[in-house]
Design a protein around this motif. Structure first.
Motif, PDB file in Angstrom:
ATOM      1  N   GLN A 164       0.842  -1.198   0.000  1.00  0.00           N
ATOM      2  CA  GLN A 164       0.000   0.000   0.000  1.00  0.00           C
ATOM      3  C   GLN A 164       0.881   1.253   0.000  1.00  0.00           C
ATOM      4  OE1 GLN A 164      -2.963  -0.077   3.138  1.00  0.00           O
ATOM      5  NE2 GLN A 164      -4.470  -0.914   1.734  1.00  0.00           N
ATOM      6  N   SER A 205       1.894   5.111  -0.628  1.00  0.00           N
ATOM      7  CA  SER A 205       1.117   6.348  -0.536  1.00  0.00           C
ATOM      8  C   SER A 205       1.691   7.412  -1.458  1.00  0.00           C
ATOM      9  CB  SER A 205       1.094   6.866   0.901  1.00  0.00           C
ATOM     10  OG  SER A 205       0.381   5.984   1.733  1.00  0.00           O
ATOM     11  N   SER A 247       1.305  11.746  -2.752  1.00  0.00           N
ATOM     12  CA  SER A 247       0.818  13.112  -2.574  1.00  0.00           C
ATOM     13  C   SER A 247       0.987  13.861  -3.880  1.00  0.00           C
ATOM     14  CB  SER A 247       1.557  13.824  -1.437  1.00  0.00           C
ATOM     15  OG  SER A 247       2.939  13.915  -1.730  1.00  0.00           O
ATOM     16  N   GLN A 270      -2.448  12.762   1.524  1.00  0.00           N
ATOM     17  CA  GLN A 270      -1.894  11.566   0.902  1.00  0.00           C
ATOM     18  C   GLN A 270      -3.019  10.591   0.585  1.00  0.00           C
ATOM     19  OE1 GLN A 270       1.183  10.016   3.574  1.00  0.00           O
ATOM     20  NE2 GLN A 270       2.734  10.881   2.216  1.00  0.00           N
ATOM     21  N   ALA A 288      -3.353   6.337  -0.525  1.00  0.00           N
ATOM     22  CA  ALA A 288      -2.653   5.067  -0.700  1.00  0.00           C
ATOM     23  C   ALA A 288      -3.340   4.231  -1.779  1.00  0.00           C
ATOM     24  CB  ALA A 288      -2.614   4.295   0.611  1.00  0.00           C
TER      25      ALA A 288
END
Length: 483
Positions: free
Chosen positions: A262, A264, A266, A324, A326
């Motif tokens: 997973q 993440s 941004s 963010q 994920a």
């Protein structure tokens, strides 16, 4: 005095002159009457705008000779003369004629006119009673008057920006005015704010104002109609394209990534932008094993996620005010891409042509065992329950390694089970498509050999280890204990 034959003779002459002499009598509908002299004023009662009040003018010849009237006319706003005799009209001594003088005001307030009868003139006075609404709009310190049916023009701007003006309606009449409706039709780029309570009653010299906001949704001209009571106004505004979006940066892993992870990410702009930005981040997946994996998605679910970048800031804000987001890499080999798009809050595309590329690759790997349990244990056997995944959606064999209990010798402790056809059937079925490359395999194990009571064959095995294989290699060994 006449000189005749040298002699002055005085002769007295006498005679009588004849001429017309007019009197003017005003008769009101209530039967009252009064006489007005030439040059005088004829007053009318206060009259509602849209109505008419009338008086009768009687012209009488009180002279000692006939008279001729060559003209009868009224001038001034709302004043008319009707029912006049055919002109020129001759009045004998003692004769008379008459006509009707009307006052029909078109606006409230005092009105002045004039009446001409032959060579005589008169002043006409009346007051219109009613409301009179006037309209204006202000942008900054500049105020512009506008008539019903007129146009209200907003200052040019850019999509995403907004501007407003103050619209004012005033009653310049002498009675109250009622406004029951104020609304807009047409483009949604225009909205009304701070409306007064309706119905709106404006007394004489009173006014009311409200805001009209223009927030263009598209490039070009936007038009709408403002309705204020019975008066309508054409609203118009024009907008240019917004400024280009600054550079875009996506921060997070790229390249090869392991399954069931997973990572993440941004997203940000290189510099603040002047208006709100509405964006969407799309996740794409190209399978390397001929079948897609629905678990390749955002952690919040689905393969698209919305975000906003508030005006004056740089960072994208996802659900729950998080900066963010994920993703889940799933269990099937393939390529994952992340692609952002940008628009104004009204939907006008702002996506630049030089977007950064984010690409992830889930490799083809040997099988992975995620769980191993034993069930249905009996005196002569048990069932192995194996869970795991294979990013290539292929498992060819299962290798079992039995560890004997203390003091026990096993004749054959290693067993290899071919399972290629069984796994092909699983991965070729529709049920497997909902879980990517995940699987659960149940493998019955039966033991054969000699034992003495009360011992059982399964007590001869301390534990068992399992290894799965495919073309890419072998999985890590997983152990299960029987004792």
């Amino acid at each position: 005095m006449v000189n005749f034959a040298g002699k002055d003779t005085k002769i007295n002459l006498t005679g009588t002159g004849t001429s017309a002499s007019y009197t003017y009598t005003i008769q009101r509908p209530d039967s009252t009457r009064f006489v007005v002299d030439s040059g005088g004023a004829i007053p009318f009662p206060d009259t509602n705008v849209g109505s008419t009040s009338s008086v009768t003018v009687v012209v009488a010849n009180n002279g000692n000779g006939p008279g001729t009237i060559t003209a009868i006319s009224a001038v001034g706003p709302g004043f008319t003369a009707t029912g006049s005799p055919f002109l020129p009209a001759t009045l004998a001594v003692g004769g008379q004629t008459q006509f009707t003088l009307n006052f029909a005001p078109t606006s409230p307030g005092p009105q002045t006119g004039g009446l001409k009868i032959g060579d005589d003139t008169f002043t006409l006075n009346g007051t219109g009673i009613g409301s009179q609404l006037t309209y204006s709009y202000s942008i900054g310190s500049a105020t512009t008057n506008v008539a019903p049916g007129g146009s209200v023009q907003f200052s040019p701007g850019k999509v995403g920006e907004s501007g407003s003006l103050r619209f004012t309606v005033s009653n310049t009449g002498n009675t109250a005015a009622a406004i029951n409706t104020i609304f807009l039709t047409g483009s949604q780029a225009f909205t009304l704010q701070n409306l007064p309570g309706l119905p709106l009653n404006l007394g004489p010299s009173e006014s009311a104002s409200f805001e009209v906001r223009y927030a263009p949704l598209t490039v070009g001209v936007s038009q709408a109609t403002l309705q204020v009571g019975g008066a309508s106004f054409a609203l118009s505004g024009s907008a240019a394209a917004p400024d280009p979006l600054p550079g875009v940066t996506i921060t997070g892993p790229s390249g090869t990534v392991q399954p069931q992870q997973q990572p993440s990410y941004s997203l940000s702009l290189q510099s603040p932008y002047s208006i709100d930005v509405a964006g969407k981040l799309a996740l794409g997946f190209t399978s390397g094993a001929f079948t897609s994996d629905p678990s390749v998605q955002f952690a919040t679910g689905g393969r698209t996620v919305n975000f906003v970048i508030p005006a004056g800031s740089t960072d994208a804000v996802f659900q729950n005010n998080s900066k963010q987001i994920a993703i889940q890499t799933g269990t099937v080999a393939g390529n994952i891409t992340l692609t952002p798009s940008f628009a104004t809050s009204s939907g006008l595309d702002l996506t630049p042509s030089n977007l950064p590329a984010v690409s992830l690759s889930v490799p083809v790997l040997a099988p992975v065992i995620t769980g191993l349990t034993i069930s249905n244990q009996s005196a002569t056997g048990f069932t192995l329950n194996i869970t795991g995944y294979a990013t290539s959606r292929s498992v060819t064999q299962i290798q079992l390694q039995l560890t004997p209990a203390a003091g026990v010798t096993l004749m054959n402790s290693t067993v290899t089970v071919p399972v290629d056809s069984a796994f092909q059937a699983w991965y070729g079925g529709s049920a497997s498509q909902a879980v990517g490359s995940a699987f659960t395999a149940s493998l019955p194990v039966t033991l054969a050999g000699n034992s003495t009571a009360p011992a059982t064959l399964t007590r001869a095995v301390q534990s068992i280890s399992v290894v799965l294989s495919n073309a890419q290699g072998n999985s890590a060994s997983q152990n299960a204990t029987l004792q």
